[in-house]
Scaffold this motif. Structure first.
Motif, PDB file in Angstrom:
ATOM      1  N   TYR A  33       1.033  -1.151   0.013  1.00  0.00           N
ATOM      2  CA  TYR A  33       0.103   0.063   0.065  1.00  0.00           C
ATOM      3  C   TYR A  33       0.835   1.339  -0.066  1.00  0.00           C
ATOM      4  O   TYR A  33       0.580   2.276  -0.602  1.00  0.00           O
ATOM      5  CB  TYR A  33      -0.919  -0.229   1.360  1.00  0.00           C
ATOM      6  N   LYS A  68       1.459  11.803  -9.958  1.00  0.00           N
ATOM      7  CA  LYS A  68       0.479  13.190  -9.974  1.00  0.00           C
ATOM      8  C   LYS A  68       1.170  14.086 -10.106  1.00  0.00           C
ATOM      9  O   LYS A  68       0.670  15.415  -9.768  1.00  0.00           O
ATOM     10  CB  LYS A  68      -0.703  12.790  -9.110  1.00  0.00           C
ATOM     11  N   LYS A  92       2.628  15.259  -7.259  1.00  0.00           N
ATOM     12  CA  LYS A  92       2.583  15.895  -5.790  1.00  0.00           C
ATOM     13  C   LYS A  92       3.538  15.598  -5.050  1.00  0.00           C
ATOM     14  O   LYS A  92       3.640  16.126  -3.898  1.00  0.00           O
ATOM     15  CB  LYS A  92       0.960  15.080  -5.525  1.00  0.00           C
ATOM     16  N   HIS A 116      -7.236   9.956  17.408  1.00  0.00           N
ATOM     17  CA  HIS A 116      -8.260   9.143  16.453  1.00  0.00           C
ATOM     18  C   HIS A 116      -8.238   9.733  15.150  1.00  0.00           C
ATOM     19  O   HIS A 116      -8.572  10.812  14.784  1.00  0.00           O
ATOM     20  CB  HIS A 116      -9.686   9.126  16.941  1.00  0.00           C
ATOM     21  N   ASN A 169     -10.044   7.547   8.074  1.00  0.00           N
ATOM     22  CA  ASN A 169      -9.724   6.730   6.808  1.00  0.00           C
ATOM     23  C   ASN A 169     -10.422   7.153   5.481  1.00  0.00           C
ATOM     24  O   ASN A 169     -11.492   7.639   5.644  1.00  0.00           O
ATOM     25  CB  ASN A 169     -10.389   5.082   7.008  1.00  0.00           C
ATOM     26  N   ASN A 172     -17.936   9.106  16.244  1.00  0.00           N
ATOM     27  CA  ASN A 172     -18.786   7.940  16.044  1.00  0.00           C
ATOM     28  C   ASN A 172     -20.122   7.880  16.808  1.00  0.00           C
ATOM     29  O   ASN A 172     -21.022   7.263  16.308  1.00  0.00           O
ATOM     30  CB  ASN A 172     -17.954   6.401  16.527  1.00  0.00           C
TER      31      ASN A 172
END
Ligand code: CAA
Length: 288
Positions: free
Chosen positions: A46, A57, A59, A142, A145, A192
């Protein structure tokens, strides 16, 4: 606590690998730790893919991508990162698993190191009880994603978290290009507490026949400007994660039935249909 240079991330799932990539792009050395070698390989793939995409790109320069790669390392042994000066636990959303990891973290890293958790719903004060004497260094950090894209870090203090730990967490979040926002230590925090009942309600609407999943998602995307509809987002987060967060809120917020996970959601999880990561959830991702 001030100049963080080496971050240990414990847990190489979606969140842990995203936090690791964000750390390396922020110029921090980062060791990603997981008991499963296969999970580490997935994380490495990943990272390589995302860095190549950023270069393609334009970047990120090829040199900066190589530099980020050189800052990342992967191991099954927490001891390999014992010189880390910050630790972020991003393991599975289970209190006992996290408490065991926190004890290991306290015993592995030196006495100054902040022991942060990426928990999405579990009480920080409760987790801190696992590390007597180090409770002041435990804090919720926290992330969201996909971590490299989402700006927020929800910062949650436990009852014994020190001011120094909180300030250092805010400083590190900002150094990684994020915007830290505080929330108090209630099950589910703010994110959440608000998001999951909405997702759960979308399952109720589907179950009641108000509309099919595509229509529910289209209505919320086009009518409320959500980037993803709630059912698509549930698949993206992981249906098991959604169910577990609902149960943490149910148990942590006076067993209020409004936090009970919808039966259709539970049935999908029990059938192994967990969303994107298993290839099928509300939607099927294996079809062409
Ligand atoms: N890692 C790194 N970068 C990623 C990525 C990933 N996994 N997925 C997408 N991106 C990047 C893309 O490379 C792209 O970058 P550029 O703009 O530089 O080209 C950018 O994000 C947009 O991606 P796409 O063009 O592929 O697709 P999109 O415009 O549909 O955006 C999305 C994808 C960012 C995921 C968007 O759909 C979105 O914001 N969805 C909502 C996500 C959300 O709500 N997250 C919070 C979930 S709750 C949570 O995490 C906490 C919890 O406790 C459960």
């Amino acid at each position: 606590m001030s100049d963080v240079s080496h971050i240990a991330v414990i847990g190489a799932g979606t969140m842990g690998s995203g936090i690791a990539l964000t750390s390396a792009l922020g110029g921090k050395q980062c060791t990603l730790i997981d008991v499963q070698q296969s999970q580490l390989e997935t994380a490495r793939a990943y990272h390589d893919k995302q860095l190549s995409k950023l270069v393609a790109k334009e970047k990120l320069s090829a040199e900066d991508a190589t530099n980020a790669q050189s800052l990342l390392s992967y191991t099954t042994e927490m001891g390999d990162a014992s010189d880390a000066d910050w630790a972020i636990e991003a393991a599975t959303e289970n209190v006992e698993v996290k408490k065991t990891l926190f004890q290991l973290m306290r015993d592995t890293f030196n006495d100054e190191v902040v022991l942060a958790t990426n928990t999405s719903s579990i009480s920080i004060s409760d987790l801190a009880t696992a590390v007597e004497g180090a409770e002041d260094r435990v804090i919720g950090m926290h992330f969201f994603n996909p971590v490299p894209v989402m700006k927020l870090v929800e910062v949650i203090k436990g009852v014994k978290t020190s001011e120094a730990t909180t300030n250092a967490t805010i400083a590190l979040s900002e150094a990684l290009g994020k915007i830290p926002v505080p929330a108090n230590d209630f099950a589910g925090f703010v994110s959440n507490r608000v998001l999951m009942p909405m997702i759960n309600e979308a399952f109720h609407a589907w179950e009641d026949g108000v509309a099919d999943p595509e229509a529910i998602d289209s209505i919320m995307k086009l009518g409320c400007a959500f980037p993803m509809g709630p059912l698509r987002l549930a698949d993206y987060i992981g249906l098991d994660v959604c169910r577990d967060i609902m149960m943490v809120m149910y148990n942590g917020l006076n067993e209020n039935p409004k936090y009970l996970p919808n039966q259709k959601l539970v049935d999908l999880v029990e059938a192994g249909k967990l969303g994107d990561k298993s290839g099928e959830g509300v939607y099927n991702y294996t079809k062409e």
